[in-house]
Design a protein around this motif. Structure first.
Motif, short mmCIF file in Angstrom:
data_model
loop_
_atom_site.label_atom_id
_atom_site.label_comp_id
_atom_site.label_asym_id
_atom_site.label_seq_id
_atom_site.Cartn_x
_atom_site.Cartn_y
_atom_site.Cartn_z
N UNK A 160 0.84 -1.20 0.00
CA UNK A 160 0.00 0.00 0.00
C UNK A 160 0.88 1.25 0.00
N UNK A 161 0.46 2.31 -0.66
CA UNK A 161 1.27 3.53 -0.72
C UNK A 161 1.61 4.08 0.66
N UNK A 162 0.67 4.01 1.60
CA UNK A 162 0.93 4.56 2.93
C UNK A 162 1.93 3.73 3.72
N UNK A 163 2.09 2.47 3.35
CA UNK A 163 3.14 1.63 3.91
C UNK A 163 2.86 0.98 5.24
N UNK A 164 2.39 1.77 6.22
CA UNK A 164 2.28 1.28 7.59
C UNK A 164 0.88 1.50 8.16
N UNK A 165 0.52 0.68 9.14
CA UNK A 165 -0.77 0.80 9.82
C UNK A 165 -0.53 0.92 11.32
N UNK A 166 -1.35 1.71 11.99
CA UNK A 166 -1.14 1.90 13.44
C UNK A 166 -1.93 0.92 14.30
N UNK A 167 -2.63 -0.04 13.68
CA UNK A 167 -3.44 -1.05 14.38
C UNK A 167 -4.51 -0.36 15.25
N UNK A 168 -4.99 0.78 14.77
CA UNK A 168 -5.99 1.57 15.49
C UNK A 168 -5.50 1.99 16.88
N UNK A 169 -4.20 2.25 16.96
CA UNK A 169 -3.57 2.71 18.20
C UNK A 169 -2.84 4.03 17.90
N UNK A 170 -3.54 5.15 17.94
CA UNK A 170 -2.90 6.43 17.60
C UNK A 170 -1.66 6.73 18.42
N UNK A 171 -1.64 6.31 19.68
CA UNK A 171 -0.47 6.57 20.52
C UNK A 171 0.77 5.83 20.03
N UNK A 172 0.57 4.72 19.35
CA UNK A 172 1.70 3.95 18.84
C UNK A 172 2.47 4.71 17.77
N UNK A 173 1.83 5.67 17.13
CA UNK A 173 2.51 6.47 16.12
C UNK A 173 3.68 7.26 16.72
N UNK A 174 3.60 7.54 18.02
CA UNK A 174 4.64 8.32 18.69
C UNK A 174 5.80 7.44 19.18
N UNK A 175 5.55 6.13 19.32
CA UNK A 175 6.56 5.27 19.95
C UNK A 175 7.18 4.24 18.99
N UNK A 176 6.50 3.90 17.92
CA UNK A 176 7.06 2.95 16.97
C UNK A 176 8.21 3.59 16.19
N UNK A 177 9.06 2.74 15.61
CA UNK A 177 10.07 3.23 14.68
C UNK A 177 9.98 2.38 13.42
N UNK A 178 9.36 2.95 12.39
CA UNK A 178 9.19 2.30 11.10
C UNK A 178 9.97 3.12 10.07
N UNK A 179 10.81 2.46 9.28
CA UNK A 179 11.68 3.22 8.38
C UNK A 179 12.04 2.43 7.14
N UNK A 180 12.51 3.18 6.10
CA UNK A 180 13.00 2.61 4.85
C UNK A 180 14.28 3.32 4.44
N UNK A 181 15.03 2.64 3.58
CA UNK A 181 16.19 3.27 2.96
C UNK A 181 16.34 2.72 1.55
N UNK A 182 16.30 3.63 0.58
CA UNK A 182 16.52 3.30 -0.82
C UNK A 182 15.65 2.12 -1.29
N UNK A 183 14.37 2.19 -1.02
CA UNK A 183 13.45 1.18 -1.55
C UNK A 183 13.37 1.32 -3.07
N UNK A 184 13.11 0.20 -3.74
CA UNK A 184 12.98 0.22 -5.19
C UNK A 184 11.83 -0.68 -5.60
#
Length: 329
Positions: A268-292
């Motif tokens: 999906x273009x947005x890439x990530x889902x918060x599992x309906x836990x808005x607070x998790x957006x502040x504590x998770x670390x989701x990242x990419x580097x040079x995706x193709x």
């Protein structure tokens, strides 16, 4: 003269025996690794079942015990206990050496209770310094909910050229103290099919999404720096376009990073889902580097995800740094 002929015959026989032994050693070896036990369903090895071979490993042995498994479909619910350390399983071929079972979470045990996700696993690895090569780990229950193929809890676990086959919850990386390395492995599933709290690196792997869902569901604790790291891997499947997320946070501090990965149309273009836990957006670390690939779209990712810099990758994402000095290769 008779003595000379007899001596010559004995020498020829011994040479023949040694030659056959050498052939067997070559047949059941992987590079410079020799086997201690052979498992073969036809009775040509030391054991007919894999569990018998695992049970035969001396408790807390301080050198590697290597078990060669001949081709076959071994329907066994396997358990490598914590006392069986430094065990290596080598399959004859990854396509034909299959360790499988068919439990699932809602299946009842002998007391009429549901087995649960953890109880559904086909294979449990608790012993430390475990290695598997050329083996398929499978849960054959089908799309019936949580059905774990491989449950790995032991520290310093390594998997080379292995396959993990299932649907929901295929690979359970259990325990925050467990470091796990997967190299050139194939892992398939649907919902949360790589999940758990361990620090795990997937290098040159193929992650194959079926139907749609979430590739990962990390539950990294807040005290652990690294969760899942995918390096030079192919993330795709046969699911429709825009049907998979990179992952969602099973626990609030989930950490998952994709480095130099080839992304398919399933993402999906947005890439990530918060599992309906808005607070998790502040504590998770989701990242990419040079995706193709078709699924690479850093401009459309959720705002709380990260794009790493070259310096961040170089400074923080070496195997030595991720695994705190352990070098699995």
């Amino acid at each position: 003269m008779k003595k000379i002929l007899l001596s010559g015959l004995i020498i020829l026989l011994l040479n023949s025996v040694f030659a056959k032994a050498s052939i067997l050693d070559t047949r059941y070896s992987n590079l410079d690794t020799k086997y201690d036990f052979v498992v073969a369903q036809d009775g040509s090895g030391n054991f007919k079942t894999v569990q018998e071979a695992l049970n035969a490993v001396p408790d807390f042995r301080r050198v590697t015990t290597t078990i060669f498994i001949k081709n076959g479909v071994y329907k066994e619910k396997l358990n490598l206990s914590v006392s069986k350390q430094m065990v290596t399983l080598i399959g004859e071929s990854v396509e034909k050496t299959i360790l499988t079972y068919d439990d699932w979470a809602q299946k009842k045990n002998l007391f009429g209770e549901e087995k649960g996700t953890s109880g559904s696993a086909s294979c449990y690895i608790y012993g430390t310094q475990f290695t598997a090569k050329n083996i398929t780990f499978q849960n054959s229950a089908g799309p019936v909910g949580q059905a774990v193929a491989l449950f790995v809890a032991g520290d310093k676990a390594r998997f080379f050229n292995c396959r993990m086959l299932g649907f929901q919850d295929t690979l359970y990386t259990y325990g925050y103290a467990s470091r796990q390395y997967y190299y050139q492995c194939y892992i398939e599933g649907t919902v949360d099919f790589i999940f758990g709290s361990s620090t795990a690196v997937f290098e040159d792997c193929e992650i194959f999404g079926k139907r749609g869902g979430y590739y990962t569901a990390a539950s990294t604790p807040d005290s652990t720096q690294y969760g899942y790291v995918f390096i030079n891997s192919k993330i795709h499947g046969d699911a429709p376009a825009n049907s998979f997320y990179f992952g969602r946070p099973w626990r609030p501090y989930a950490k998952t990073v994709f480095i130099n990965c080839d992304l398919g149309k399933q993402l999906k273009p947005e890439g990530w889902h918060n599992w309906n836990k808005p607070d998790a957006e502040k504590t998770t670390f989701y990242a990419e580097y040079k995706s193709k690939g078709v699924g690479a779209n850093d401009q459309s990712r959720v705002k709380w995800a990260h794009q790493l810099s070259e310096k961040e990758v170089a400074d923080n994402y070496t195997l030595e740094k991720i695994f705190k000095g352990w070098m699995p290769k």
